[in-house]
Design an enzyme around this catalytic site. Structure first.
Site, PDB file in Angstrom:
ATOM      1  N   THR A  52       0.445  -1.171  -0.403  1.00 44.05           N
ATOM      2  CA  THR A  52      -0.008  -0.082  -0.060  1.00 44.05           C
ATOM      3  C   THR A  52       0.698   1.360  -0.089  1.00 44.05           C
ATOM      4  O   THR A  52       0.471   2.251   0.570  1.00 44.05           O
ATOM      5  CB  THR A  52      -0.822  -0.201   1.192  1.00 44.05           C
ATOM      6  OG1 THR A  52      -0.455   0.344   2.379  1.00 44.05           O
ATOM      7  CG2 THR A  52      -1.832  -1.217   1.266  1.00 44.05           C
ATOM      8  N   GLY A  53       2.605   0.919  -0.050  1.00 42.39           N
ATOM      9  CA  GLY A  53       2.735   1.823  -0.521  1.00 42.39           C
ATOM     10  C   GLY A  53       3.302   3.449   0.980  1.00 42.39           C
ATOM     11  O   GLY A  53       4.271   3.611   1.314  1.00 42.39           O
ATOM     12  N   LYS A  54       3.476   2.006   1.852  1.00 38.79           N
ATOM     13  CA  LYS A  54       3.934   2.336   2.996  1.00 38.79           C
ATOM     14  C   LYS A  54       5.939   2.898   3.435  1.00 38.79           C
ATOM     15  O   LYS A  54       6.337   4.126   3.352  1.00 38.79           O
ATOM     16  CB  LYS A  54       3.974   1.411   4.219  1.00 38.79           C
ATOM     17  CG  LYS A  54       2.942   0.835   5.176  1.00 38.79           C
ATOM     18  CD  LYS A  54       2.332  -0.262   5.836  1.00 38.79           C
ATOM     19  CE  LYS A  54       2.932  -1.912   5.359  1.00 38.79           C
ATOM     20  NZ  LYS A  54       1.998  -1.891   4.283  1.00 38.79           N
ATOM     21  N   THR A  55       6.692   2.195   2.724  1.00 36.00           N
ATOM     22  CA  THR A  55       7.803   1.813   2.093  1.00 36.00           C
ATOM     23  C   THR A  55       7.599   3.683   1.328  1.00 36.00           C
ATOM     24  O   THR A  55       8.787   4.318   1.819  1.00 36.00           O
ATOM     25  CB  THR A  55       9.016   0.995   1.413  1.00 36.00           C
ATOM     26  OG1 THR A  55       7.981   0.110   2.571  1.00 36.00           O
ATOM     27  CG2 THR A  55      10.170   1.385   1.517  1.00 36.00           C
ATOM     28  N   HIS A  99     -21.915 -25.251 -12.057  1.00 35.09           N
ATOM     29  CA  HIS A  99     -21.495 -24.435 -11.241  1.00 35.09           C
ATOM     30  C   HIS A  99     -21.159 -22.675 -10.908  1.00 35.09           C
ATOM     31  O   HIS A  99     -22.257 -21.777 -10.412  1.00 35.09           O
ATOM     32  CB  HIS A  99     -20.304 -24.849  -9.782  1.00 35.09           C
ATOM     33  CG  HIS A  99     -19.670 -24.592  -8.777  1.00 35.09           C
ATOM     34  ND1 HIS A  99     -20.848 -25.288  -7.692  1.00 35.09           N
ATOM     35  CD2 HIS A  99     -19.045 -23.201  -8.161  1.00 35.09           C
ATOM     36  CE1 HIS A  99     -19.620 -24.064  -6.529  1.00 35.09           C
ATOM     37  NE2 HIS A  99     -19.189 -22.946  -7.030  1.00 35.09           N
ATOM     38  N   GLU A 100     -20.424 -22.753 -12.055  1.00 34.53           N
ATOM     39  CA  GLU A 100     -20.100 -20.894 -12.039  1.00 34.53           C
ATOM     40  C   GLU A 100     -20.895 -20.290 -13.144  1.00 34.53           C
ATOM     41  O   GLU A 100     -21.668 -19.045 -12.680  1.00 34.53           O
ATOM     42  CB  GLU A 100     -18.708 -21.251 -13.540  1.00 34.53           C
ATOM     43  CG  GLU A 100     -17.778 -21.500 -12.628  1.00 34.53           C
ATOM     44  CD  GLU A 100     -16.667 -20.468 -11.215  1.00 34.53           C
ATOM     45  OE1 GLU A 100     -17.718 -20.118 -11.221  1.00 34.53           O
ATOM     46  OE2 GLU A 100     -17.067 -21.767 -10.152  1.00 34.53           O
TER      47      GLU A 100
END
Ligand code: ADP
Ligand code: MG
Ligand code: ZN
Length: 588
Positions: free
Chosen positions: A187-190, A406-407
């Protein structure tokens, strides 16, 4: 392929073409295909080189990974390899270096074979401290960080402080101390931390928590000491500790053999540094983690990491901005609609969006085009979401039909239920974990879910299983995930959202039952209430199942057509399903 790469390079820049930045995986591909002529590797693993046709390129080899295989490939393909000495300038004698690399490769290979993990741990000890603590002056700015207005606002003050710590000191004000960035990976912390350093124009000292904790006792603690010492020398400066949870894990929990003691010593040293640290020094400590629940409480006490800034997954608006940053300077089609791309990528992190842009560019190159188009983005998105599509030929016919039924069940109900997110695409191509997938595209980003929406979501979720029962007259184990998901949602509707008339207007917050272990922590309600909850959850699920069955019966003809289309084409677009139904495609 290479020609296309060239074309793209030329379309972007006027000659002489600057080196193309290629990803590591791409580089390995190019090498394997025999497209690499020569490379020069420096001590940090940065690679500059030339393709067989003369195109210059750059890449970075992840030095943390073992590279025996790459070396083998390079040698096999006769790539000229050069190593860049730390102080560049002396003769780069290829012939003398080749055997050297080969020997190192062999040694690493055998050492790993012989000693397994132990040995590689020991190798880490030999690493110089300089490699563990990165020191730099980033030129990253807030221009590189898109979206996240609130986060920016929160960190602005830190920049002011770092720009003129004396001003704060004169006023007797203490600095911001420790800031903890909390949020999922990518998420762009660094990025944010580096941008703070770049904006404030200060030294950025970074280390990762996992690098502190080594097998040998005492190393982590001394590294923490070094880090703070260095920061004092260089102030004003930022200390950035990534993956704080690997040093700051709760103490006294389950013991991971061997490393626990070391981790505790490292954590104690960190706490000591944080406490002994004069907040008026021009140093700001930023840490990041994506597992805040793992952190030892001691780290969060006042004076330590007492300021916490959440960096959540980007909202739709943020995603538009992030895509904007990453298409900047790339040759994109002028009609490219970032809004639509953002709408189709809920839950993507900034890093995944960056990857998406890169994949789209690769798609354009593959198709020999000089502009990146909307379709390239859609293709890239599908590739990322659905994962590597393997051919489903091997699937037995019967199983294939079962997956299609199923799908089709999920997809049809998503298309006809009034409040459900519209269906975007359905496929019976096996993805990473599922045998098929149905994709829905929300018309808008939801912050609140209405009861109608929740009920339709349940019907869609149960639709796969219902279809199997209605059409094949038999259930399979394939719906376990759907059931678990539906049950969880129904439980929340009853327990938390107050949507059960039987229960009345009560809501218990999710935290009332930590870890979902009832009994151990006690429930906030009586045994009887639990019985009511259980029966209400069951009722809601049964209702949803009935509605799902109704939808399939009402549209049985379209449903059967959809199943056949899926068996034929393996992938059907949402728009085609609406066409089969004779309904307009929902638009926001
Ligand atoms: P984290 O540290 O939270 O795991 P990073 O800072 O390493 O995430 O982000 C990885 C990459 O994702 C960044 O280098 C950048 O290219 C991209 N990215 C993430 N968030 C943003 C954003 N807000 N704006 C622009 N790019 C972003
Ligand atoms: Mg990071
Ligand atoms: Zn399913």
């Amino acid at each position: 392929m290479v020609v296309a790469l060239l074309a793209l390079t030329f379309a972007t820049f006027v000659s002489p073409p600057p080196a193309e930045e290629v990803g590591f995986t791409r580089f390995v591909e190019l090498a394997e295909d025999g497209n690499v002529e020569r490379i020069t590797i420096d001590e940090d693993g940065r690679v500059t080189g030339e393709l067989v046709d003369g195109t210059p390129f750059e890449t970075v080899v992840p030095t943390a990974l073992a590279q025996e295989e790459l070396l083998e490939t390079l040698l096999e393909q006769d790539v000229a390899i050069d190593a860049q000495p730390p102080a560049a300038g002396w003769v780069t004698a290829l012939i003398s270096i080749l055997p050297f690399l080969l020997i190192i490769g062999l040694i690493v290979f055998f050492v790993r074979r012989a000693a397994g993990g132990q040995m590689s741990q020991l190798q880490g000890v030999g690493k110089s401290k300089a490699q563990v603590i990165d020191e730099e002056r980033p030129d990253t700015t807030f221009d590189d960080v898109a979206g996240y207005e609130a986060v920016r606002e929160e960190v602005r003050e830190i920049i002011d402080y770092l720009r003129e710590p004396e001003r704060f000191q004169r006023a007797g004000a203490r600095g911001p101390g420790g800031i903890l960035l909390l949020g999922p990976a990518g998420t762009g912390k660094t990025l944010m931390a580096r941008a703070i350093a770049g904006e404030a124009d200060v030294t950025f000292l970074s280390a990762s928590g996992s690098e502190f904790v080594e097998m040998l006792v005492g190393v982590g603690a001394s590294r923490v000491r070094d880090l703070f010492e260095k920061a004092r020398e260089k102030q004003p400066s930022i200390i950035f500790i990534d993956e704080l949870d690997s040093v700051g894990r709760k103490r006294g929990g389950q013991t991971t053999i061997g490393s626990n003691n070391e981790q505790e010593q490292t954590l104690n040293q960190l706490l000591k540094e944080l406490d002994g640290f004069d907040p008026r020094e021009g140093i700001v400590i930023i840490a990041a983690t994506n597992r805040p629940e793992m952190l030892d409480d001691a780290l969060l006490r006042p004076g330590r990491f007492d300021r916490q800034v959440e960096v959540p997954l980007p909202t739709q608006k943020d995603r538009v901005a992030i895509l904007g940053v990453h298409v900047r300077g790339k040759p994109v089609d002028p009609d490219l609609d970032l809004e639509t791309i953002a709408r189709g990528t809920p839950g993507f992190s900034g890093a995944q969006l960056e990857n998406l842009v890169n994949e789209a560019a690769i798609t354009a190159v593959r198709d020999d085009r000089t502009r990146i188009t909307q379709e390239d983005f859609e293709e890239a998105r599908d590739r990322i979401i659905i994962g590597k599509r393997q051919s489903s030929d091997l699937m037995r016919d019967e199983e294939r039909r079962r997956v299609a039924v199923h799908e089709a069940g999920h997809a049809l109900i998503a298309a006809v239920a009034e409040h459900a997110d519209p269906v975007a695409k359905v496929t019976i191509l096996p993805a990473q974990r599922a045998l098929g997938t149905t994709e829905q595209l929300p018309l808008e980003e939801r912050r609140l879910a209405s009861e109608g929406y929740l009920n339709d979501t349940l019907a869609v979720r149960l639709g796969g299983r219902v279809a199997e029962r209605v059409v094949l007259d038999e259930l399979s184990s394939g719906a376990a995930n759907d059931l678990a998901g539906a049950t969880e949602l129904a439980t929340r509707m009853v327990r938390e959202f107050g949507l059960s008339p039987e229960m009345g207007p009560v809501g218990y917050s999710a935290e009332d039952e930590p870890g979902g272990v009832p009994g151990l922590h006690g429930r906030p309600y009586a045994e009887d209430t639990q019985t009511t909850i259980d029966s209400e959850v069951a009722r809601i699920l049964r209702d949803a199942e009935q509605r799902a069955e109704g939808f399939i019966n009402d549209h049985r003809e379209v449903f059967d057509q959809l199943v056949e289309r899926l068996l034929d084409e393996e992938l059907v677009d949402g728009a085609d399903i609406y066409e089969l139904l004779g309904r307009p495609v929902p638009r926001p």
